[in-house]
Design a protein around this motif. Structure first.
Motif, PDB file in Angstrom:
ATOM      1  N   ILE A   1       5.632   7.021   0.049  1.00  0.00           N
ATOM      2  CA  ILE A   1       4.624   7.253  -0.974  1.00  0.00           C
ATOM      3  C   ILE A   1       3.614   6.127  -0.868  1.00  0.00           C
ATOM      4  O   ILE A   1       3.976   4.959  -0.867  1.00  0.00           O
ATOM      5  CB  ILE A   1       5.222   7.276  -2.391  1.00  0.00           C
ATOM      6  N   GLY A   2       2.350   6.512  -0.791  1.00  0.00           N
ATOM      7  CA  GLY A   2       1.282   5.531  -0.716  1.00  0.00           C
ATOM      8  C   GLY A   2       0.359   5.626  -1.910  1.00  0.00           C
ATOM      9  O   GLY A   2       0.504   6.504  -2.775  1.00  0.00           O
ATOM     10  N   GLU A   3      -0.586   4.724  -1.940  1.00  0.00           N
ATOM     11  CA  GLU A   3      -1.576   4.708  -3.026  1.00  0.00           C
ATOM     12  C   GLU A   3      -2.291   6.051  -3.124  1.00  0.00           C
ATOM     13  O   GLU A   3      -2.523   6.566  -4.217  1.00  0.00           O
ATOM     14  CB  GLU A   3      -2.588   3.586  -2.780  1.00  0.00           C
TER      15      GLU A   3
ATOM     16  N   SER B   1       6.988  13.716   3.528  1.00  0.00           N
ATOM     17  CA  SER B   1       8.261  13.743   4.255  1.00  0.00           C
ATOM     18  C   SER B   1       8.067  13.629   5.769  1.00  0.00           C
ATOM     19  O   SER B   1       9.010  13.321   6.486  1.00  0.00           O
ATOM     20  CB  SER B   1       9.046  15.008   3.921  1.00  0.00           C
ATOM     21  N   ARG B   2       6.851  13.865   6.243  1.00  0.00           N
ATOM     22  CA  ARG B   2       6.565  13.724   7.675  1.00  0.00           C
ATOM     23  C   ARG B   2       6.142  12.275   7.918  1.00  0.00           C
ATOM     24  O   ARG B   2       4.964  11.957   7.916  1.00  0.00           O
ATOM     25  CB  ARG B   2       5.498  14.706   8.087  1.00  0.00           C
ATOM     26  N   VAL B   3       7.137  11.425   8.103  1.00  0.00           N
ATOM     27  CA  VAL B   3       6.915   9.979   8.196  1.00  0.00           C
ATOM     28  C   VAL B   3       6.998   9.518   9.643  1.00  0.00           C
ATOM     29  O   VAL B   3       7.895   9.913  10.378  1.00  0.00           O
ATOM     30  CB  VAL B   3       7.967   9.224   7.347  1.00  0.00           C
ATOM     31  N   VAL B   4       6.069   8.664  10.009  1.00  0.00           N
ATOM     32  CA  VAL B   4       6.108   8.009  11.311  1.00  0.00           C
ATOM     33  C   VAL B   4       7.113   6.875  11.191  1.00  0.00           C
ATOM     34  O   VAL B   4       6.979   6.018  10.311  1.00  0.00           O
ATOM     35  CB  VAL B   4       4.728   7.418  11.674  1.00  0.00           C
TER      36      VAL B   4
ATOM     37  N   HIS C   1       0.818  -1.214   0.000  1.00  0.00           N
ATOM     38  CA  HIS C   1       0.000   0.000   0.000  1.00  0.00           C
ATOM     39  C   HIS C   1       0.852   1.264   0.000  1.00  0.00           C
ATOM     40  O   HIS C   1       0.375   2.334  -0.349  1.00  0.00           O
ATOM     41  CB  HIS C   1      -0.923   0.031   1.216  1.00  0.00           C
ATOM     42  N   SER C   2       2.107   1.131   0.431  1.00  0.00           N
ATOM     43  CA  SER C   2       3.018   2.271   0.467  1.00  0.00           C
ATOM     44  C   SER C   2       4.453   1.776   0.360  1.00  0.00           C
ATOM     45  O   SER C   2       4.737   0.609   0.643  1.00  0.00           O
ATOM     46  CB  SER C   2       2.828   3.080   1.755  1.00  0.00           C
ATOM     47  N   LEU C   3       5.330   2.695  -0.061  1.00  0.00           N
ATOM     48  CA  LEU C   3       6.746   2.356  -0.242  1.00  0.00           C
ATOM     49  C   LEU C   3       7.629   3.446   0.362  1.00  0.00           C
ATOM     50  O   LEU C   3       7.323   4.633   0.236  1.00  0.00           O
ATOM     51  CB  LEU C   3       7.087   2.269  -1.732  1.00  0.00           C
ATOM     52  N   PRO C   4       8.749   3.041   0.953  1.00  0.00           N
ATOM     53  CA  PRO C   4       9.718   4.041   1.415  1.00  0.00           C
ATOM     54  C   PRO C   4      10.457   4.636   0.218  1.00  0.00           C
ATOM     55  O   PRO C   4      10.757   3.949  -0.762  1.00  0.00           O
ATOM     56  CB  PRO C   4      10.685   3.233   2.281  1.00  0.00           C
ATOM     57  N   VAL C   5      10.763   5.921   0.334  1.00  0.00           N
ATOM     58  CA  VAL C   5      11.591   6.621  -0.651  1.00  0.00           C
ATOM     59  C   VAL C   5      12.932   6.854   0.024  1.00  0.00           C
ATOM     60  O   VAL C   5      12.992   7.399   1.131  1.00  0.00           O
ATOM     61  CB  VAL C   5      10.954   7.965  -1.056  1.00  0.00           C
TER      62      VAL C   5
ATOM     63  N   ALA D   1       9.914  10.993  -7.181  1.00  0.00           N
ATOM     64  CA  ALA D   1       9.435  10.413  -5.927  1.00  0.00           C
ATOM     65  C   ALA D   1       9.660  11.377  -4.768  1.00  0.00           C
ATOM     66  O   ALA D   1       8.796  11.512  -3.897  1.00  0.00           O
ATOM     67  CB  ALA D   1      10.156   9.093  -5.663  1.00  0.00           C
ATOM     68  N   ARG D   2      10.785  12.061  -4.756  1.00  0.00           N
ATOM     69  CA  ARG D   2      11.078  13.025  -3.672  1.00  0.00           C
ATOM     70  C   ARG D   2      10.007  14.107  -3.605  1.00  0.00           C
ATOM     71  O   ARG D   2       9.566  14.501  -2.532  1.00  0.00           O
ATOM     72  CB  ARG D   2      12.440  13.668  -3.888  1.00  0.00           C
ATOM     73  N   GLN D   3       9.574  14.591  -4.759  1.00  0.00           N
ATOM     74  CA  GLN D   3       8.574  15.653  -4.805  1.00  0.00           C
ATOM     75  C   GLN D   3       7.186  15.171  -4.371  1.00  0.00           C
ATOM     76  O   GLN D   3       6.417  15.935  -3.806  1.00  0.00           O
ATOM     77  CB  GLN D   3       8.496  16.241  -6.216  1.00  0.00           C
ATOM     78  N   LEU D   4       6.882  13.917  -4.657  1.00  0.00           N
ATOM     79  CA  LEU D   4       5.564  13.374  -4.338  1.00  0.00           C
ATOM     80  C   LEU D   4       5.471  12.838  -2.914  1.00  0.00           C
ATOM     81  O   LEU D   4       4.410  12.859  -2.302  1.00  0.00           O
ATOM     82  CB  LEU D   4       5.214  12.260  -5.329  1.00  0.00           C
TER      83      LEU D   4
END
Length: 151
Positions: A49-51, A100-103, A34-38, A94-97
């Protein structure tokens, strides 16, 4: 006590910060996640980045309501949402999308605390990082369930 490093998936599927948004979509769809680390070129976590991010990137931007008073334009609410939408629809990498506030979690963090983060923040996965931000693995809801349901 079981910790994040005990249950995390170590072989994490990631995308690079400079990957195109279309490449991110291909990797996300083929991974089944459902999501991937960048990550950057050294493996440090940049964001997630998630769906939903990919769906937002392909939506139409809704302009905020503007009121004209004495030849001045005054936006009526929605400017923050407009800025976020505009950022996503104009993203090329990917950086732009990425959000950045990741748990995140640390390797020695108790699995109950990680599960609490997943539920409270309504995310599908929590990256596990070291003190330098290097991605070590990821704990998903499935990892938590496997841990809780094992005999």
């Amino acid at each position: 006590m079981t910790t994040a490093q005990d249950i995390m998936t170590r072989q994490t599927i990631t995308v690079l910060a400079d990957d195109s948004v279309s490449r991110v979509g291909e990797v996300l769809m083929s991974s089944g996640h459902h999501s991937l680390p960048v990550v950057d070129s050294e493996g440090r976590l940049i964001g997630m980045i998630g769906e939903r991010d990919l769906i937002d990137a392909h939506r139409k931007v809704h302009l905020p309501t503007i009121v004209t008073i004495l030849d001045g334009l005054i936006p009526i609410g929605g400017m923050r949402e407009y800025d976020a939408e505009l950022r996503k629809v104009t993203a090329v990498t990917a950086r732009q999308l990425a959000s950045s506030r990741v748990v995140t979690a640390v390797p020695g963090e108790d699995t109950d605390a990680v599960a609490e983060k997943l539920l409270r923040r309504d995310v599908h996965a929590v990256p596990v990082v070291d003190d330098h931000g290097l991605l070590l693995g990821i704990v998903s809801r499935s990892d938590i369930l496997r841990h809780l349901l094992k005999p």
